[in-house]
Design a protein around this motif. Structure first.
Motif, PDB file in Angstrom:
ATOM      1  N   UNK A 327      25.318  54.719  29.945  1.00 59.30           N
ATOM      2  CA  UNK A 327      26.748  54.983  30.131  1.00 59.30           C
ATOM      3  C   UNK A 327      27.001  55.871  31.356  1.00 59.30           C
ATOM      4  N   UNK A 328      28.287  56.120  31.640  1.00 59.06           N
ATOM      5  CA  UNK A 328      28.667  57.056  32.688  1.00 59.06           C
ATOM      6  C   UNK A 328      29.043  56.403  34.001  1.00 59.06           C
ATOM      7  N   UNK A 329      29.130  57.252  35.028  1.00 57.87           N
ATOM      8  CA  UNK A 329      29.593  56.836  36.357  1.00 57.87           C
ATOM      9  C   UNK A 329      28.692  57.445  37.415  1.00 57.87           C
ATOM     10  N   UNK A 330      28.765  56.870  38.617  1.00 60.15           N
ATOM     11  CA  UNK A 330      27.963  57.362  39.728  1.00 60.15           C
ATOM     12  C   UNK A 330      28.741  58.281  40.656  1.00 60.15           C
ATOM     13  N   UNK A 331      30.019  58.495  40.344  1.00 59.70           N
ATOM     14  CA  UNK A 331      30.811  59.438  41.134  1.00 59.70           C
ATOM     15  C   UNK A 331      31.939  59.989  40.285  1.00 59.70           C
ATOM     16  N   UNK A 332      32.432  61.187  40.679  1.00 64.20           N
ATOM     17  CA  UNK A 332      33.528  61.817  39.966  1.00 64.20           C
ATOM     18  C   UNK A 332      33.042  62.788  38.898  1.00 64.20           C
ATOM     19  N   UNK A 333      33.866  62.956  37.870  1.00 66.58           N
ATOM     20  CA  UNK A 333      33.579  63.911  36.793  1.00 66.58           C
ATOM     21  C   UNK A 333      34.160  63.380  35.496  1.00 66.58           C
ATOM     22  N   UNK A 334      33.983  64.135  34.419  1.00 66.39           N
ATOM     23  CA  UNK A 334      34.653  63.798  33.169  1.00 66.39           C
ATOM     24  C   UNK A 334      36.137  64.104  33.306  1.00 66.39           C
ATOM     25  N   UNK A 335      36.906  63.647  32.320  1.00 72.12           N
ATOM     26  CA  UNK A 335      38.348  63.844  32.354  1.00 72.12           C
ATOM     27  C   UNK A 335      39.072  62.531  32.599  1.00 72.12           C
ATOM     28  N   UNK A 372      34.755  59.229  27.507  1.00 70.83           N
ATOM     29  CA  UNK A 372      34.920  58.999  26.076  1.00 70.83           C
ATOM     30  C   UNK A 372      34.162  57.755  25.605  1.00 70.83           C
ATOM     31  N   UNK A 373      32.935  57.583  26.083  1.00 72.01           N
ATOM     32  CA  UNK A 373      32.043  56.566  25.535  1.00 72.01           C
ATOM     33  C   UNK A 373      30.893  57.256  24.814  1.00 72.01           C
ATOM     34  N   UNK A 388      34.975  54.282  25.600  1.00 68.15           N
ATOM     35  CA  UNK A 388      35.358  54.331  27.010  1.00 68.15           C
ATOM     36  C   UNK A 388      36.868  54.194  27.112  1.00 68.15           C
ATOM     37  N   UNK A 389      37.494  55.338  27.304  1.00 63.10           N
ATOM     38  CA  UNK A 389      38.941  55.363  27.545  1.00 63.10           C
ATOM     39  C   UNK A 389      39.239  56.478  28.527  1.00 63.10           C
ATOM     40  N   UNK A 390      39.294  56.161  29.827  1.00 65.24           N
ATOM     41  CA  UNK A 390      39.540  57.187  30.832  1.00 65.24           C
ATOM     42  C   UNK A 390      41.012  57.567  30.981  1.00 65.24           C
ATOM     43  N   UNK A 391      41.832  57.233  29.969  1.00 66.59           N
ATOM     44  CA  UNK A 391      43.278  57.428  30.086  1.00 66.59           C
ATOM     45  C   UNK A 391      43.796  58.243  28.899  1.00 66.59           C
ATOM     46  N   UNK A 392      44.908  58.912  29.121  1.00 65.38           N
ATOM     47  CA  UNK A 392      45.465  59.769  28.084  1.00 65.38           C
ATOM     48  C   UNK A 392      45.891  58.952  26.870  1.00 65.38           C
ATOM     49  N   UNK A 403      40.996  50.708  28.776  1.00 68.25           N
ATOM     50  CA  UNK A 403      40.477  51.196  27.500  1.00 68.25           C
ATOM     51  C   UNK A 403      39.578  50.125  26.901  1.00 68.25           C
ATOM     52  N   UNK A 404      38.407  50.539  26.454  1.00 65.41           N
ATOM     53  CA  UNK A 404      37.379  49.589  26.018  1.00 65.41           C
ATOM     54  C   UNK A 404      37.216  49.628  24.501  1.00 65.41           C
TER      55      UNK A 404
END
Length: 535
Positions: A327-335, A372-373, A388-392, A403-404
């Motif tokens: 899981x996760x991303x290769x750039x940025x941060x949580x939030x 959120x995964x 996985x939901x990077x949105x409020x 949203x996944x």
């Protein structure tokens, strides 16, 4: 933007992904909710849990019944990965960025959250998916202070310590302590910075009975009985490692060969100071892992590099003692909307290999798993991936990363068909064992055994926000297998063996509770049998 080196790496992975180990399977096209918190119960069912203040989900209650939120949709569910059956659960107060841990009797304790849930304690006494078990909001007790982004850890005597949270520089216990209802924890105040990089601290129970606590770039050895800091470990540096700049962390398997005296902590990934505050979604994440022998008299961090950068990944201890980073991303941060460039290739960390050869890149998923995964080990050796939901709120359209709601399972290479003939089956094992007790198990295999078969106990952690609270793997002392039935022959009968085992010596090594017991033959695990380890 991603660096030239990272772009070349992505091209290489894309060109060779068909040859990479492991395989993916979609279990459900929609669970109805994006599971921010996930936990596997002793019945093999999985608790999925999201925020309650997110608005309607895509999971409705049967017969148009309405839950306590009065929006007629569920924000928690019970999932059976064996049948792919899903049942909605009711949850009343907001569990956004809360914490959890299984109690010795198998009950899931869930603490804190946001708004009306910030001081709440909840329990879930699990059952099969066809049962009637549901969430219970505790009325008679609550947290002493509000806890949002805290970490829970079960202790050797079966109590749970609840550590930190936003603006909560303290610890408390469940069941609540009459003598010390709350205790100041200055370490959390000392590690706080403007972007709050000390949230969801990494907490590991060491085999000496003390806690390794890590936040931001610092870590200490903490005596939870007295509240004393016994040791400050060297600073890991290179930027923050905990939420919201988070990597992930595990304690490697505890082993009987050293008398369970050695504890190795590994922390991988994360991002740099300021990335969360600036919302710089294209700033490259770190490739770095830090590794320390926390029980050494003079410990120091050693660093090594993953094959690719990763922020907000999940580290899952496998039955073999290896670690899956997923899981996760290769750039940025949580939030919310804080990251870009999803990291879709899992990586296998093989701790016993030489430095430089420990990482193996695995088959990618088609599904980005961002903020959120979660990822959890199942009793059949697969890893359940959810959320996985990077949105409020829930967003499914006109965004880069919707949203996944899909549930997937990743099967490591040890589940490949060509290893089925050496995969053991546990035919007999006790339901309950006591610390230090000797007991036998019986296993069958298609081919005769060569060498020792391990019996490894894996806990069922509470996975959220890139850290699995309470995760541990304990290898047991075993005797060489003794053949009971010689297999093979014209009827291809299985071989059957008896193996003597010795339970962990005390609660410092393995706190009381339910564990998945895996028999492992030459790196290939059985389906686990759930066993109850009691004091």
């Amino acid at each position: 933007m991603a660096t030239y080196k990272h772009l070349l790496l992505l091209l290489l992975i894309t060109a060779t992904c068909a040859q990479l180990p492991g395989r993916w399977q979609t279990l459900l096209e929609s669970a109805g909710i994006a599971s921010m918190h996930t936990a596997v119960t002793r019945f093999g069912t999985v608790v999925l849990l999201d925020r309650t203040e997110i608005g309607p989900s895509n999971l409705t209650f049967p017969d148009r019944q309405c839950g306590p939120r009065h929006d007629c949709t569920a924000h928690s569910a019970l999932f059976d990965p064996a049948t792919n059956v899903l049942r909605p659960l009711t949850i009343a107060t907001d569990t956004w960025c809360s914490s959890g841990q299984f109690l010795p009797d198998g009950t899931l304790l869930q603490t804190g959250g946001d708004m009306a849930g910030i001081k709440k304690m909840r329990t879930f006494s699990p059952c099969g998916v066809d049962g009637a078990c549901d969430w219970l909001e505790l009325k008679s007790i609550s947290l002493t202070t509000g806890r949002w982004y805290a970490t829970n850890q079960i202790l050797p005597n079966g109590t749970v310590i609840i550590v930190g949270g936003r603006a909560a520089h303290s610890v408390e216990f469940y069941p609540p302590s009459a003598t010390v209802p709350i205790r100041d924890f200055p370490f959390l105040a000392a590690t706080e910075d403007p972007q709050l990089d000390n949230l969801y601290p990494y907490v590991h129970l060491l085999p000496d009975g003390n806690l390794f606590v890590f936040a931001n770039t610092k870590s200490i050895l903490y005596d939870f009985d007295s509240g004393a800091t016994l040791r400050a470990y060297p600073d890991l540096g290179t930027g923050p490692w905990t939420y919201p700049s988070a990597g992930s962390s595990v304690m490697l398997a505890l082993n009987p060969e050293d008398g369970y005296s050695k504890a190795v902590i590994v922390i991988c990934g994360g991002t740099s100071y300021g990335v969360f505050f600036k919302q710089d979604v294209d700033f490259p994440a770190r490739t770095t892992c830090g590794r320390i022998v926390a029980t050494d008299p003079d410990p120091s961090w050693a660093t090594e590099d993953m094959p690719m950068p990763r922020v907000m990944g999940d580290m899952v201890m496998l039955p073999t003692g290896e670690t899956l980073i997923i899981n996760g991303a290769m750039s940025g941060s949580q939030g919310f909307e804080g990251a870009n460039n999803p990291c879709q290739n899992p990586v296998l960390y093989r701790p016993n290999q030489p430095d430089g050869l420990r990482f193996m890149t695995l088959t990618p998923t088609d599904v980005p798993r961002m903020y959120h995964s979660t990822a959890n080990l199942l009793a059949d050796g697969r890893v359940l991936v959810a959320g996985s939901n990077p949105h409020y709120f829930y967003k499914f359209y006109n965004v880069s990363f919707p949203t996944e709601l899909r549930l997937e399972a990743f099967s490591p290479e040890y589940l490949d068909d060509d290893k089925a003939n050496i995969r053991p089956t546990i035919e007999m094992a006790p339901d309950e064992i006591r610390h230090g007790a000797e007991f036998d198990i019986e296993v069958t295999t298609e081919l005769s055994l060569v060498g020792i078969v391990e019996l490894n106990l894996a806990s069922a952690p509470f996975a959220t926000h890139s850290f699995s609270q309470g995760q541990r793997l304990v290898r047991l002392e075993v005797t060489p297998p003794s053949m009971l039935v010689e297999g093979g022959g014209a009827n291809r009968e299985p071989y059957r063996y008896r193996i003597g085992c010795k339970a962990p010596p005390n609660g410092n090594v393995a706190p009381p509770g339910y564990y998945m017991a895996f028999a492992v033959n030459n790196g290939v695990p059985s389906v686990a049998k759930w066993v109850h380890l009691v004091l």
